[in-house]
Structures are given as C-alpha cells and as structure tokens.
Design a protein around this motif. Structure first.
Motif, short mmCIF file in Angstrom:
data_model
loop_
_atom_site.label_atom_id
_atom_site.label_comp_id
_atom_site.label_asym_id
_atom_site.label_seq_id
_atom_site.Cartn_x
_atom_site.Cartn_y
_atom_site.Cartn_z
N GLU A 48 0.82 -1.21 0.00
CA GLU A 48 0.00 0.00 0.00
C GLU A 48 0.86 1.27 0.00
O GLU A 48 0.52 2.26 -0.65
CB GLU A 48 -0.93 0.00 1.22
N LEU A 49 1.99 1.23 0.69
CA LEU A 49 2.89 2.38 0.73
C LEU A 49 3.64 2.58 -0.58
O LEU A 49 4.23 3.63 -0.81
CB LEU A 49 3.90 2.21 1.86
N GLY A 50 3.63 1.57 -1.44
CA GLY A 50 4.31 1.69 -2.71
C GLY A 50 5.80 1.44 -2.65
O GLY A 50 6.53 1.71 -3.61
N LEU A 51 6.30 0.90 -1.54
CA LEU A 51 7.74 0.67 -1.39
C LEU A 51 8.24 -0.45 -2.30
O LEU A 51 9.43 -0.52 -2.59
CB LEU A 51 8.07 0.34 0.07
N ALA A 52 7.33 -1.32 -2.72
CA ALA A 52 7.74 -2.45 -3.57
C ALA A 52 7.67 -2.11 -5.06
O ALA A 52 8.10 -2.91 -5.89
CB ALA A 52 6.86 -3.66 -3.28
N THR A 53 7.14 -0.95 -5.41
CA THR A 53 6.96 -0.59 -6.82
C THR A 53 7.62 0.74 -7.15
O THR A 53 7.12 1.51 -7.96
CB THR A 53 5.47 -0.54 -7.17
N VAL A 54 8.75 1.00 -6.52
CA VAL A 54 9.44 2.28 -6.69
C VAL A 54 9.84 2.52 -8.14
O VAL A 54 9.72 3.63 -8.66
CB VAL A 54 10.68 2.34 -5.77
N THR A 55 10.35 1.47 -8.82
CA THR A 55 10.83 1.64 -10.19
C THR A 55 9.79 1.26 -11.24
O THR A 55 10.07 1.36 -12.44
CB THR A 55 12.10 0.79 -10.42
N LEU A 56 8.61 0.86 -10.82
CA LEU A 56 7.55 0.55 -11.77
C LEU A 56 7.07 1.85 -12.42
O LEU A 56 6.87 2.85 -11.73
CB LEU A 56 6.39 -0.15 -11.05
N PRO A 57 6.90 1.89 -13.75
CA PRO A 57 6.46 3.13 -14.41
C PRO A 57 5.16 3.68 -13.82
O PRO A 57 4.29 2.92 -13.38
CB PRO A 57 6.27 2.70 -15.86
N GLY A 94 12.21 -10.91 -11.03
CA GLY A 94 11.57 -11.15 -12.31
C GLY A 94 11.14 -9.86 -12.97
O GLY A 94 11.31 -9.66 -14.18
N GLY A 95 10.60 -8.95 -12.17
CA GLY A 95 10.17 -7.66 -12.69
C GLY A 95 11.33 -6.84 -13.22
O GLY A 95 11.20 -6.13 -14.24
N ALA A 96 12.48 -6.91 -12.55
CA ALA A 96 13.66 -6.16 -13.00
C ALA A 96 14.09 -6.62 -14.39
O ALA A 96 14.49 -5.81 -15.23
CB ALA A 96 14.80 -6.33 -12.00
N VAL A 97 14.01 -7.92 -14.64
CA VAL A 97 14.39 -8.45 -15.96
C VAL A 97 13.36 -8.06 -17.01
O VAL A 97 13.71 -7.70 -18.14
CB VAL A 97 14.54 -9.98 -15.88
N VAL A 98 12.08 -8.09 -16.65
CA VAL A 98 11.04 -7.69 -17.61
C VAL A 98 11.20 -6.22 -17.99
O VAL A 98 11.04 -5.86 -19.17
CB VAL A 98 9.64 -7.94 -17.01
N LEU A 99 11.53 -5.36 -17.03
CA LEU A 99 11.71 -3.94 -17.33
C LEU A 99 12.80 -3.71 -18.36
O LEU A 99 12.71 -2.80 -19.19
CB LEU A 99 12.03 -3.17 -16.05
N GLU A 100 13.85 -4.52 -18.32
CA GLU A 100 14.96 -4.34 -19.23
C GLU A 100 14.79 -5.10 -20.54
O GLU A 100 15.18 -4.62 -21.61
CB GLU A 100 16.27 -4.76 -18.56
N PHE A 121 3.62 -11.20 -6.22
CA PHE A 121 5.03 -11.57 -6.16
C PHE A 121 5.56 -11.91 -7.55
O PHE A 121 4.91 -12.61 -8.32
CB PHE A 121 5.22 -12.79 -5.24
N GLY A 122 6.75 -11.39 -7.80
CA GLY A 122 7.48 -11.74 -9.01
C GLY A 122 8.71 -12.55 -8.64
O GLY A 122 9.26 -12.39 -7.55
N ALA A 123 9.15 -13.44 -9.53
CA ALA A 123 10.29 -14.30 -9.24
C ALA A 123 11.13 -14.49 -10.49
O ALA A 123 10.64 -14.37 -11.62
CB ALA A 123 9.82 -15.66 -8.71
N GLN A 223 21.53 -8.80 -19.45
CA GLN A 223 22.68 -8.45 -18.62
C GLN A 223 22.44 -7.15 -17.87
O GLN A 223 22.85 -7.00 -16.71
CB GLN A 223 23.94 -8.34 -19.48
N ARG A 224 21.75 -6.20 -18.50
CA ARG A 224 21.40 -4.96 -17.79
C ARG A 224 20.45 -5.26 -16.63
O ARG A 224 20.57 -4.68 -15.55
CB ARG A 224 20.78 -3.95 -18.75
N GLY A 225 19.52 -6.16 -16.88
CA GLY A 225 18.60 -6.55 -15.81
C GLY A 225 19.33 -7.20 -14.66
O GLY A 225 19.07 -6.91 -13.49
N PHE A 226 20.28 -8.09 -14.97
CA PHE A 226 21.07 -8.74 -13.92
C PHE A 226 21.93 -7.71 -13.18
O PHE A 226 22.16 -7.84 -11.98
CB PHE A 226 21.95 -9.83 -14.52
#
Length: 299
Positions: A48-57, A94-100, A121-123, A223-226
């Motif tokens: 709810e605080l949005g701490l888990a989606t800081v980099t989500l567009p 998982g989300g970090a890799v999808v973003l890249e 949850f993403g994995a 590799q950027r995602g990693f």
C-alpha cells in the motif's frame, strides 16, 4: 556541478522505509523467522505504501523512479532484516528483468497488475539445478513456446504470480521467458532450508512442458537486468552491515570488562570505527556524528 544530494522524494521514501524497518520489521523479527513467513499485514502495508513498486512506471501505478531510489528503500528495509526485505511483495527480480528485456507491450501487460496496490510476487528462475549442465530446454511450435526442465534456488518460486525463466535459445544465446504463476505443469519442490533469509521461501521449480512467452530483448538487455539486481542486492547487504554495526555498538557499550565497557578499549574502538567507515564509504545512511562511536574515539 554534479550533486549527489537526495531530493525530497528520495528522502521521504528512505525515511518511510526506515520507519517500517524500525517499527514493524525489527520488533517481530524472531517471530517472523520462526514462522518462516512475513505477516500478511506487513506485506499488505508495504504494498500500500508503494515501497515495492518504486521503479515501476507511473502509467502502471508505480512511482517511476530510478535505481538509486530503489536501493535507498532496499537498504533501509534490509537494516530491519535482509530476508524480510526480499520476502516482501513486488515485481522483484523477475520484474527487473522484464523492465529491461520486455517489449513495451509486454512490460505493460506483465507488470501492470503489480501497480494495483495489492500484494503480488514476481520471481526469477536463473540458477540451473545442475551447475555442470543446463537442465532447462525450450522449444517453439504452433502453440507458442514451451519450457521443460528444472531451476534451483528460486525466491518466491512457489507462490509467484509472475515467473521469469532464463534458458539458452536455439542459437545458444541467453533468453528469458515469462510464465504465469498458475501455469499448467509448473510445480515447486519442498522449501529449502536456508542459513539466514528464513523469512522468504526459497524453492526449486519444475516445469513440465509449460506454456511461456519469450521476452523481446536479447542478451545485452538481460545483462542490464542482472546488473540492476546486483546493485539491489548490494544495497541490501549494506543495510545488513549497518545493522551489524548497530548491534556491535550496543553490545560493546553493555558488556563490561575491568570496570568499563569493552567498546572503550582501543582495539575494539578501532574495529568499530573501521566498520563505520566501510559502511559510510558504501553510501550507507550512517548518522554517527555526535554518536556513541564518536565519543568512543575521543576517549
């Protein structure tokens, strides 16, 4: 001139994460480790605080901020406990890799549900079960991509809403595939026993001819995602190092020998000073000016 000062949003998010770690994570840490899971109330609160989606567009309900801000939040949460920080909901690795590596439409479709404010949850399944030989195979047919094999040490693997699996494609290049958490043929092994990080589930996953969607990006995108993940993990370890220093300072003040706290002995004080220097050099938020440590070094 380049300024490394934090802006107001970064300061606010860091203070919010620090408050969650101080008031919610630390007091319940032993109970959390014994239960092997984070309380649902805390998971929902962080979502709810949005701490888990800081980099989500922003268009997907996230804050749309940069990796530096994400690391500030992760460091503070990991000061409470790195395992709990990893166990909280969000797109995760998982989300970090999808973003890249995901195309624009893929990013919106796969990550959009994470911005709704509900725990999801993403994995990422990247480690092969057999280090000497890849244990995952992919094939494409009339019905799309199919994935078969096994991956090890997957955080949130048994409960992920979105699972990103890496594998070698036909030409030998590394590719990533998105799999729905409820896909037919996907199942998880019993939870692994871990040293530390007991609050987060770590499992092996098995994929038996599971339907998957290949992310559009290539090896450089992956590799950027990693790389983003490596920096995030480093921020968590920095938060853990700060917590270790805090524990050591408190213990050094409470434990006495020869009539005075052991932290007041020069050898111990120098060790603590070195720890504080390394934590500060790493960029940690270490407010030790006018603190007990400063006074020790002045004795």
């Amino acid at each position: 001139m380049i300024s490394f000062a934090l802006d107001e949003t970064q300061v606010l998010l860091r203070e919010t994460a620090a408050q969650v770690a101080r008031e919610r994570i630390r007091p319940a840490l032993r109970e959390t480790e014994d239960a092997g899971a984070v309380a649902e109330g805390l998971v929902a609160e962080v979502a709810e605080l949005g701490l888990a989606t800081v980099t989500l567009p922003e268009a997907m309900g996230g804050a749309g901020l940069d990796l530096v801000t994400r690391c500030l939040v992760e460091e503070e949460l990991a000061w409470g406990d790195p395992g709990v920080a990893a166990a909280l909901s969000g797109p995760g690795a998982g989300g970090a890799v999808v973003l890249e590596a995901g195309g624009q439409e893929q990013v919106a479709r796969l990550l959009g549900p994470f911005g709704l404010g509900e725990p999801r949850f993403g994995a990422l399944a990247h480690s092969d079960a057999d280090a000497s030989e890849p244990t995952l195979s992919v094939a494409v047919g009339a019905g799309g991509w199919r994935v078969r094999g096994r991956k090890a040490h997957v955080i949130h693997g048994g409960r992920a809403d979105l699972l990103v699996v890496t594998a070698r494609s036909e030409d030998g290049s590394l590719a990533a595939f998105a799999v729905s958490g409820g896909a037919k043929g996907l199942w998880a092994s019993p939870r692994r026993s871990t040293v530390g990080w007991r609050a987060v589930p770590v499992v092996d996953i098995n994929l038996d001819d599971v339907s998957a969607e290949r992310l559009e990006g290539g090896g450089e995108d992956l590799q950027r995602g990693f790389g983003r993940l490596a920096v995030t993990h480093a921020a968590r370890e920095l938060g853990c190092a700060r917590a270790c220093l805090d524990y050591a300072l408190e213990y050094g003040q409470d434990r006495t020998a020869f009539g005075r706290p052991i932290a007041h002995f020069q050898a111990n004080a120098f060790i603590l000073a070195d720890l504080a220097t390394e934590a500060h050099r790493g960029g940690g938020h270490v407010p030790y000016r006018d603190s007990v440590l400063t006074r020790l070094l002045q004795d």
